[in-house]
Design an enzyme around this catalytic site. Structure first.
Site, PDB file in Angstrom:
ATOM      1  CG  PHE A  71      42.517  43.073  38.160  1.00 18.44           C
ATOM      2  CD1 PHE A  71      41.592  42.681  39.289  1.00 18.44           C
ATOM      3  CD2 PHE A  71      42.712  44.633  38.028  1.00 18.44           C
ATOM      4  CE1 PHE A  71      41.798  43.936  40.399  1.00 18.44           C
ATOM      5  CE2 PHE A  71      42.795  45.302  39.251  1.00 18.44           C
ATOM      6  CZ  PHE A  71      42.063  44.872  40.256  1.00 18.44           C
ATOM      7  CG  ASP A  84      46.517  52.528  32.378  1.00 18.48           C
ATOM      8  OD1 ASP A  84      45.700  52.095  31.554  1.00 18.48           O
ATOM      9  OD2 ASP A  84      46.381  53.369  33.373  1.00 18.48           O
ATOM     10  CG  ASP A 119      46.305  45.193  37.234  1.00 25.20           C
ATOM     11  OD1 ASP A 119      45.087  45.691  36.629  1.00 25.20           O
ATOM     12  OD2 ASP A 119      46.080  43.857  36.928  1.00 25.20           O
ATOM     13  CG  ASP A 159      44.994  41.033  31.179  1.00 24.54           C
ATOM     14  OD1 ASP A 159      46.305  40.722  32.122  1.00 24.54           O
ATOM     15  OD2 ASP A 159      44.806  42.055  30.868  1.00 24.54           O
TER      16      ASP A 159
END
Length: 345
Positions: A246, A323, A318, A248
């Site tokens: 994803f 994290d 991801d 970002d």
């Protein structure tokens, strides 16, 4: 929806990422860095036993996989964009719940949970369809309106809530669970339906005279449902491994830290200086290159880890990298983050 259409839709993001990687001018994916990153990530994930169970460990996410969790996840992922700030911590948008102050993405979860405790039906489609700016402002109020900045892009969040409420009422009897049901156990089909029917999820951009698809929030929606239900029941997606990472702004930073993503000198200098505070516009070639190459880098890391004998999909990679980036943020301060105000991430 024809089977051929579903197959093409499932490949659009990865095809776009490969094209972006092949034609990029200022971002690259060093293969030696990919191999080193794959080794480090695999060893760490095995060491800590990283799995979908990590998703439920946070007290803000649903602890029970049920119909209420489905609607909660849809609303949260519809609003999951633009929480970065350039303000000092004392002035950041902050939401406290149960004595804990949250910033960044977690303010969204905390605010939604706070609203539900107050009896505000934030996950109800009819309520969302008619929600006003004043109501959204109250729901996402900061702890201290005198010193802390408000939630970014408030008007855009009102628009998103109005749209998802309206579409759910018009096409799905007011429930996202009906979208999930129509996906018939396919994460790929779910993503296709979401980007088709909800324009706020349509993360598409022109790059090198070609339309490229990134679909960050639509894919993380499928991933969060899969993680919440631990791949069981309504979210037992047989094709979940086709979902990409994803793209970002935090994961690219970590990929650079791992050596799996590289910026040209001019791009690095631009991000470091931020052109006197100017931001990259959504769809800017540099922004597209960073996001597209991040997808491709994680895909190559996934392939390398698989070749080493460990099965993992891009979703877990991801989740783990995000994290990791939060946990070791201090170690990555020397790597600039690209910042874009966008509804897409």
């Amino acid at each position: 929806m024809p089977v051929a259409e579903i197959r093409l839709a499932a490949d659009r993001v990865l095809d776009s990422a490969e094209f972006i990687n092949r034609t990029s001018q200022d971002v690259s994916v060093p293969l030696n860095g990919v191999k080193a990153a794959a080794q480090k990530i695999m060893q760490r994930m095995q060491q800590i036993g990283y799995s979908t169970a990590e998703w439920k460990k946070n007290t803000l996410t649903p602890s029970v996989a049920d119909s209420a969790a489905i609607e909660w996840i849809f609303v949260v992922d519809s609003l999951n964009f633009s929480f970065w700030t350039d303000k000092p911590q004392a002035n950041q948008y902050t939401v406290s719940l149960d004595g804990q102050a949250y910033r960044g993405y977690w303010t969204l979860c905390a605010a939604v949970n706070r609203a539900m405790r107050e009896g505000i039906p934030i996950t109800d489609a009819a309520y969302c369809a008619g929600i006003t700016r004043e109501q959204v402002s109250y729901i996402f109020r900061t702890d201290d309106t005198e010193t802390q900045e408000p939630i970014p892009m408030l008007d855009e969040r009102v628009s998103v809530l109005n749209e998802i409420g309206r579409v759910l009422l018009e096409k799905y009897q007011g429930k996202f669970s009906n979208v999930l049901r129509q996906a018939q156990g396919s994460a790929q089909r779910l993503v296709e339906m979401v980007v088709r029917d909800f324009t706020c999820f349509r993360d598409e951009h022109m790059y090198m005279d070609r339309m490229v698809c990134i679909y960050k929030r639509a894919q993380i929606l499928a991933a969060d449902l899969w993680a919440c239900f631990e791949g069981k029941g309504q979210c037992q997606f047989a094709d979940i491994d086709n979902i990409t990472m994803f793209a970002d702004y935090r994961v690219p930073q970590a990929l650079c830290h791992f050596g799996a993503l590289n910026y040209s000198e001019r791009l690095f200098n631009y991000l470091e200086c931020k052109q006197n505070g100017e931001l990259l516009e959504s769809g800017h070639p540099w922004e597209v290159e960073i996001r597209g190459n991040s997808i491709w880098a994680v895909e190559l890391i996934r392939r390398q880890i698989t070749a080493l004998g460990m099965h993992v999909n891009a979703i877990l990679l991801d989740f783990y990298i995000w994290d990791y980036a939060k946990e070791f943020a201090d170690e990555m301060k020397g790597i600039p983050i690209h910042l874009t105000r966008s509804v897409f991430y």
